[in-house]
Design an enzyme around this catalytic site. Structure first.
Site, PDB file in Angstrom:
ATOM      1  N   ASP A  27      -5.468   5.662  -0.409  1.00  0.00           N
ATOM      2  CA  ASP A  27      -4.226   5.184   0.200  1.00  0.00           C
ATOM      3  C   ASP A  27      -3.071   5.226  -0.800  1.00  0.00           C
ATOM      4  O   ASP A  27      -3.272   5.209  -2.007  1.00  0.00           O
ATOM      5  CB  ASP A  27      -4.434   3.742   0.681  1.00  0.00           C
ATOM      6  CG  ASP A  27      -3.559   3.396   1.870  1.00  0.00           C
ATOM      7  OD1 ASP A  27      -2.636   4.169   2.196  1.00  0.00           O
ATOM      8  OD2 ASP A  27      -3.808   2.338   2.483  1.00  0.00           O
ATOM      9  N   GLU A  32      -1.730   0.825  13.482  1.00  0.00           N
ATOM     10  CA  GLU A  32      -1.527  -0.288  12.557  1.00  0.00           C
ATOM     11  C   GLU A  32      -0.091  -0.800  12.587  1.00  0.00           C
ATOM     12  O   GLU A  32       0.161  -1.958  12.251  1.00  0.00           O
ATOM     13  CB  GLU A  32      -1.902   0.115  11.134  1.00  0.00           C
ATOM     14  CG  GLU A  32      -0.995   1.147  10.505  1.00  0.00           C
ATOM     15  CD  GLU A  32      -1.431   1.524   9.082  1.00  0.00           C
ATOM     16  OE1 GLU A  32      -2.597   1.301   8.742  1.00  0.00           O
ATOM     17  OE2 GLU A  32      -0.589   2.024   8.331  1.00  0.00           O
TER      18      GLU A  32
END
Length: 652
Positions: free
Chosen positions: A405, A460
């Site tokens: 990430d 998300e």
């Protein structure tokens, strides 16, 4: 004197015109025509069914030394050939066997370089080949194209090249895109006669491309500069950097090499952009000898639902008991993986040790006992600082893969880092999910252990915004997904109509119906496909879970039955002897006919998951019907506002 000067100028012009060399190729079906002109530069145009779609485009490269590409190009020779081959996809995002059929023009220029142009039935692409052995810098690359007046774009506008590339698609007339405005890829353009999706593939050892406007119908490529120094933002960030120093060039080049393919999907049928495999076809082929260990599948994901489980006799959170609950849920439902997302490490930078409340080795052992693999989330910055030791440690624990990430960059160093991570993970037989990432650019074919990329404004975002609308969710299959697999993270069971939607970070909900979310498992391509909801909620919705877990994550064949960008989509996909259909609509309720002629002979059972009768006031309302069908059956996908429809079809 003036008369003599005019004669000389006329002779020079005649010589100049005579020296220009023009070539033409057509797609195998003859619908797409590409014209390439070599004069003082390399330019080209594209037509569909005789209608000019890209009026004028230019291609070239500027180097620090030796020959520049496309500046007063001198053609040595050229060849035109027709190719028809088959590609077998190791990990099949939409089709296991792909017909690779095209017409190719290859031009060799003085100065040791080539330009390859290909015309496909669904688009065109070009690529420069450097045949020299010189070490030099790439100062810039000329990628410019002009559309007819009246053209528009769904423009994924960026504020900075330091970006996750998670954008909304802004509908703009091209003259509204000012010189300060730029976007990441892929990007879609609309002319009166067709649409063009622009992206890139075979992106290796080179920066990613962005596209800027000019306040007219011409757009130009821009690139992040080569990074000389990057430091932690404010001196202490674990994930965000400040690019402190850049070079005056975009890439270092050494020796003969191929540059990325510039890809233009061209069609007057929106369905093409979902069916097209062009980005995969033009990517570098698989380099791995053994791929048997690469196992796609579904993933029970923790971060979206904030580890909020209930009905248990322990405190839920970042602890071993909670993750064993996730593993038990995955095992009971034959879900292949569980991700341990942010919070499992001792800190976000101390990633060789784990949170004292989480026994990662025990969880991996327990998962193996239950038939569930564990994938570990890591930040890119500390991983990059100690890549081999970290990967080898995770492998020694028994982890099946990593989710990386916060890359946020697209420069040459970062592109090379993606390849290095893919390569080293492949050596250790580990899967890769790039989160906080730029779009897929072909690496997933070269290293099929690369399962997913985010680079999309996905589910998300419901934790902090109301931007994930049904209009957005029926736009991204035609644009972002055209570049490759898409980690949207579907599966919400808390579904709301707009008037009842609210933002909640720890108890997120989604706009649109339950059937809309379920259909994403067929519509959205992701070999590692997330199930984002809390297992405790999934247990209460076991009927829906039982339906979702029947749906594969890779496919043998894909057909788009209906498609209109930003409005609706219906996709049929085959895996083994079963067919799966997924339909989604925007805020307009729709009834779309489903042509089942692709089924072939015989009788079939169809299990259909549809919007319920009261879905307009309770978005979670659904119904499941089972009926007998055959290739002649008349079926209608009835979808409410923000709704969906899906079906699983099994031969009797």
């Amino acid at each position: 004197m003036k008369k003599r000067l005019l004669i000389v100028c006329g002779l020079v012009l005649s010589m100049y015109q005579a020296s220009a060399q023009t070539y033409e190729i057509k797609s195998p079906d003859g619908r797409i025509q590409i014209k390439i002109n070599n004069s003082d530069k390399i330019s080209w145009s594209a037509s569909l069914n005789g209608n000019l779609i890209i009026e004028n485009a230019e291609a070239g490269m500027d180097f620090s030394a030796s020959t520049d590409f496309g500046i007063n190009p001198k053609v040595k020779n050229h060849t035109i050939k027709s190719v028809s081959e088959n590609i077998h996809a190791v990990i099949s995002h939409k089709d296991s066997d792909i017909k690779d059929q095209y017409t190719e023009l290859s031009i060799t220029y003085q100065g040791n370089y080539k330009l390859n142009f290909r015309a496909y039935n669904d688009g065109a692409a070009y690529q420069f080949i450097d045949e020299a052995k010189a070490k030099r810098e790439v100062i810039s690359e000329k990628v410019s194209f002009t559309f007819p007046k009246g053209s528009r774009s769904l423009f994924p506008q960026e504020e900075s090249m330091y970006s996750h590339n998670e954008r909304l698609y802004i509908d703009k007339a091209l003259p509204e895109i000012a010189s300060k405005d730029f976007c990441s890829l892929p990007v879609l353009f609309t002319t009166d006669k067709a649409k063009v999706l622009f992206t890139e593939t075979a992106l290796i050892d080179y920066p990613g491309l962005f596209l800027k406007g000019n306040g007219n119908t011409t757009l130009d490529a821009i690139f992040p500069k080569y990074v000389l120094e990057a430091v932690d933002k404010n001196g202490n960030s674990d994930r965000v950097q400040t690019i402190k120093k850049e070079a005056d060039y975009i890439a270092k080049a050494s020796g003969a090499r191929a540059y990325p393919w510039r890809v233009f999907m061209i069609s007057d049928d929106d369905r093409t952009f979902v069916e097209s495999n062009l980005a995969y076809q033009l990517a570098k082929p698989n380099v791995l000898k053994n791929t048997d260990w690469i196992k796609p599948g579904k993933v029970a994901w923790d971060w979206y639902n904030a580890n909020n489980i209930f009905g248990v006799d322990f405190k839920a959170g970042l602890n071993t008991e909670t993750y064993k609950y996730f593993i038990d849920f995955a095992s009971k439902n034959k879900i292949e993986y569980v991700i341990l997302d942010e919070g499992w490490t001792k800190s976000t930078t101390q990633i060789l040790d784990f949170n004292p409340d989480i026994d990662v080795k025990e969880l991996i052992r327990y998962g193996k006992e239950k038939g569930v693999g564990i994938i570990l989330w890591v930040l890119w910055k500390p991983l990059d600082a100690n890549l081999l030791q970290i990967l080898e440690t995770y492998k020694s624990w028994g982890a099946k893969g990593i989710k990386i990430d916060y890359m946020q960059r697209n420069d040459q160093y970062m592109v090379n880092s993606y390849e290095q991570i893919a390569r080293e993970c492949a050596k250790l037989e580990m899967l890769v999910d790039f989160h906080g990432a730029f779009k897929p650019s072909g690496l997933e074919r070269m290293y099929p252990n690369v399962m997913n990329y985010e680079g999309v404004r996905g589910n998300e975002n419901n934790k902090w915004s109301d931007e994930i609308t049904p209009e957005h969710t029926v736009t991204i299959p035609f644009i972002r997904m055209a570049a490759g697999p898409m980690d949207f993270t579907p599966g919400s069971m808390i579904n709301k109509e707009p008037k009842n939607f609210s933002i909640s970070f720890t108890r997120p909900m989604t706009l649109g119906t339950r059937a809309h979310q379920v259909a994403m498992y067929v519509v959205y391509e992701a070999p590692l496909q997330m199930m984002c909801e809390s297992p405790s909620i999934y247990y209460k919705e076991q009927e829906t879970v039982d339906y979702i877990t029947q749906i594969p994550t890779v496919w043998d064949e894909t057909k788009v039955l209906h498609g209109s960008v930003g409005n609706y989509i219906v996709v049929a996909r085959k895996k083994a002897d079963k067919w799966f259909i997924g339909g989604m609509t925007d805020s307009d309720a729709r009834e779309l006919p489903i042509d089942l002629s692709f089924l072939g002979d015989g009788s079939f059972s169809m299990e259909a998951y549809a919007d319920g009768s009261n879905v307009d006031t309770y978005a979670q309302d659904y119904k499941i019907d089972t009926l007998k069908v055959d290739k002649n059956s008349k079926i209608t996908a009835k979808m409410a506002s923000g709704g969906g429809w899906s079906a699983i079809i099994t031969k009797n």
